[in-house]
Enzyme design. Structure first.
Site, short mmCIF file in Angstrom:
data_model
loop_
_atom_site.label_atom_id
_atom_site.label_comp_id
_atom_site.label_asym_id
_atom_site.label_seq_id
_atom_site.Cartn_x
_atom_site.Cartn_y
_atom_site.Cartn_z
N GLU A 118 0.83 -1.21 0.00
CA GLU A 118 0.00 0.00 0.00
C GLU A 118 0.86 1.25 0.00
O GLU A 118 1.83 1.36 0.76
CB GLU A 118 -0.89 -0.03 1.25
CG GLU A 118 -2.31 0.31 0.98
CD GLU A 118 -2.97 -0.61 -0.04
OE1 GLU A 118 -2.90 -0.31 -1.25
OE2 GLU A 118 -3.58 -1.61 0.37
N HIS A 119 0.50 2.20 -0.86
CA HIS A 119 1.22 3.47 -0.96
C HIS A 119 2.70 3.25 -1.30
O HIS A 119 3.56 3.99 -0.84
CB HIS A 119 1.09 4.29 0.33
CG HIS A 119 -0.32 4.78 0.54
ND1 HIS A 119 -0.83 5.84 -0.16
CD2 HIS A 119 -1.30 4.33 1.33
CE1 HIS A 119 -2.09 6.03 0.22
NE2 HIS A 119 -2.40 5.12 1.12
N ASP B 62 3.20 2.03 -4.73
CA ASP B 62 3.23 1.99 -6.21
C ASP B 62 3.74 3.29 -6.81
O ASP B 62 4.49 3.28 -7.79
CB ASP B 62 1.85 1.61 -6.79
CG ASP B 62 0.73 2.61 -6.52
OD1 ASP B 62 0.85 3.41 -5.55
OD2 ASP B 62 -0.26 2.61 -7.28
N GLY C 93 -12.37 2.32 -2.17
CA GLY C 93 -10.97 1.89 -2.20
C GLY C 93 -10.76 0.63 -3.02
O GLY C 93 -9.84 -0.15 -2.74
N SER D 71 -11.86 2.01 -8.32
CA SER D 71 -12.90 2.27 -9.32
C SER D 71 -12.51 3.38 -10.29
O SER D 71 -12.83 3.32 -11.48
CB SER D 71 -14.23 2.61 -8.64
OG SER D 71 -14.09 3.77 -7.85
N SER D 72 -11.81 4.38 -9.80
CA SER D 72 -11.43 5.49 -10.68
C SER D 72 -10.43 5.00 -11.74
O SER D 72 -10.56 5.30 -12.93
CB SER D 72 -10.83 6.60 -9.81
OG SER D 72 -10.57 7.71 -10.56
N ASP E 185 -3.73 0.64 -10.03
CA ASP E 185 -5.13 0.37 -10.42
C ASP E 185 -5.33 0.28 -11.94
O ASP E 185 -5.94 -0.69 -12.42
CB ASP E 185 -6.07 1.42 -9.79
CG ASP E 185 -5.95 1.44 -8.27
OD1 ASP E 185 -5.39 0.49 -7.72
OD2 ASP E 185 -6.42 2.40 -7.65
N TYR F 12 -4.24 11.97 0.50
CA TYR F 12 -3.39 11.11 -0.34
C TYR F 12 -2.14 11.85 -0.82
O TYR F 12 -1.01 11.39 -0.66
CB TYR F 12 -4.21 10.62 -1.54
CG TYR F 12 -3.50 9.61 -2.42
CD1 TYR F 12 -3.68 8.25 -2.23
CD2 TYR F 12 -2.65 10.03 -3.45
CE1 TYR F 12 -3.03 7.32 -3.03
CE2 TYR F 12 -2.00 9.11 -4.25
CZ TYR F 12 -2.20 7.76 -4.05
OH TYR F 12 -1.54 6.85 -4.85
C1 GLA Z 1 -5.06 4.33 -4.57
C2 GLA Z 1 -4.20 4.76 -5.75
C3 GLA Z 1 -3.13 3.71 -6.02
C4 GLA Z 1 -2.34 3.35 -4.75
C5 GLA Z 1 -3.29 3.07 -3.59
C6 GLA Z 1 -2.56 2.91 -2.28
O1 GLA Z 1 -5.79 3.18 -4.91
O2 GLA Z 1 -4.99 4.92 -6.89
O3 GLA Z 1 -2.25 4.18 -7.01
O4 GLA Z 1 -1.43 4.36 -4.42
O5 GLA Z 1 -4.25 4.09 -3.42
O6 GLA Z 1 -1.73 1.79 -2.30
#
Ligand code: GLA
Length: 355
Positions: free
Chosen positions: A35-36, A38, A124, A127-128, A173, A222
């Site tokens: 997580e966080h 990428d 979370g 979706s975007s 994502d 974020y």
């Molecule tokens: C969101 C962002 C991803 C990633 C996650 C956290 O989903 O779109 O790029 O940074 O948060 O891991």
């Protein structure tokens, strides 16, 4: 209600003059671990979902773009090359994606698009990224050329998200939404943008549990967390150099102990999370679900304490889920600050002691 794919096909033919030439599917994801990391080139371990976004497409002979977003109950129309903001978030993201595609030097055709999905937003679940990846891949298909590599799709989506959506996301994502096979975890190296599919262990399942706290990424800190992490990693690099020059060997976590907060904590999350992802990938390769569960638990503690992307309420929910029979590990996944927990549990839970 009909499936999103059927809705796309029916509505396309009803609203435009023809059936769609094709329909693209872009899955959402549960992130098992990573997580966080990428956006800093770290490795991630997402599990693509059967839920996602479908985008029907047909090329047009002119330079117009018509988009219908069935779930928003709205449409948009613009001309290629003319990208003013519309004031509607989803429409601006689409315009941003077209602009980013053209900025890649690609010849983009006029196109009709209809988009619909079954992936809930603000949870979370990516979706975007899935929405934009579906649009980008549909436009790409309408070009009729070789498909864009997943790394390029991810880059275009990140550009649109940053410039038109205001969030500096990483590649996870949109990349998963391009290559993901529902139910098959993949190890994605976000520095080289290459991936490796991994096996799923027998006898366990990963379940998505809604925390009930729903938010758009743009409403979370974020970007602030990302900037703090970048500062922490810069400081870590200097500290490593100084240690090397002094001919000493000190591990990263100890080096960070000497750096100021919050940068030290953010970077400590990164350093330990990268290690956990590699250990989790190894656990998946040998089918060791217990080890994977422990790593999920550790990942949550790190996300909560060092990255500060949880809350007392979310931690309490994680603890409640963790205490259920058959559960091997739980963490808040995705960007945090709400959204969805991933619960790793045995498929046939042991009966509870009260039973
Ligand atoms: C969101 C962002 C991803 C990633 C996650 C956290 O989903 O779109 O790029 O940074 O948060 O891991």
């Amino acid at each position: 209600m009909a499936s999103p794919r059927v809705r796309v096909e029916l509505q396309f033919s009803g609203r435009f003059e023809s059936a769609p030439r094709g329909v693209v599917f872009a899955p959402g994801r549960l992130n098992l671990l990573g997580e966080h990391v990428d956006h800093q080139g770290g490795p991630v371990l997402p599990l693509p979902l059967p839920l996602g976004v479908h985008c029907g497409w047909a090329p047009r002979p002119d330079r117009a773009v018509r988009v219908i977003a069935l779930d928003a109950g709205a449409g948009d129309r613009f001309v290629l090359g003319q990208y003013a903001k519309s004031g509607r978030r989803w429409a601006d993201l689409v315009r941003g994606a077209f602009q980013a595609l053209e900025a890649e030097g690609l010849r983009v055709p006029g196109v009709d698009l209809v988009v619909a999905g079954d992936l809930p937003a603000r949870r979370g679940l990516g979706s975007s990224g899935a929405f934009l990846a579906a649009v980008v891949r549909a436009v790409d298909a309408a070009r009729g050329d070789d498909p864009l590599p997943p790394a390029d799709v991810a880059r275009v989506v990140m550009e649109a998200e940053a410039r038109w959506g205001g969030t500096r996301c990483g590649p996870m994502d949109p990349y998963v939404a391009t290559v993901g096979v529902p139910g098959q975890p993949l190890l994605l190296d976000c520095a080289r943008l290459v991936h490796e599919p991994l096996p799923w262990p027998a006898g366990v399942e990963a379940v998505a549990v809604d925390s009930g706290v729903h938010r758009a990424l743009s409403e979370t800190p974020y970007n602030t967390r990302r900037a703090e992490l970048e500062e922490g990693l810069k400081r870590l690099a200097h500290a490593r150099e100084a240690a090397r020059a002094a001919r000493t060997l000190v591990d990263d976590v100890r080096l960070l102990d000497r750096e100021p907060e919050p940068f030290a904590r953010r970077a400590r999350h990164f350093v330990t999370e990268v290690r956990r992802v590699h250990e989790a990938a190894a656990a998946l390769r040998r089918g060791d679900a217990d080890a994977l569960g422990r790593l999920l638990d550790e990942g949550h503690r790190s996300l909560a304490r060092d990255f500060e992307a949880s809350s007392p309420e979310l931690d309490a929910l994680v603890a409640t889920e963790r205490a259920r029979p058959g559960v091997l590990g739980v963490r808040l996944q995705g960007a945090g600050f709400g959204g969805t927990l991933v619960v790793l549990r045995r498929t046939a839970p042991a009966p509870s002691s009260e039973a």
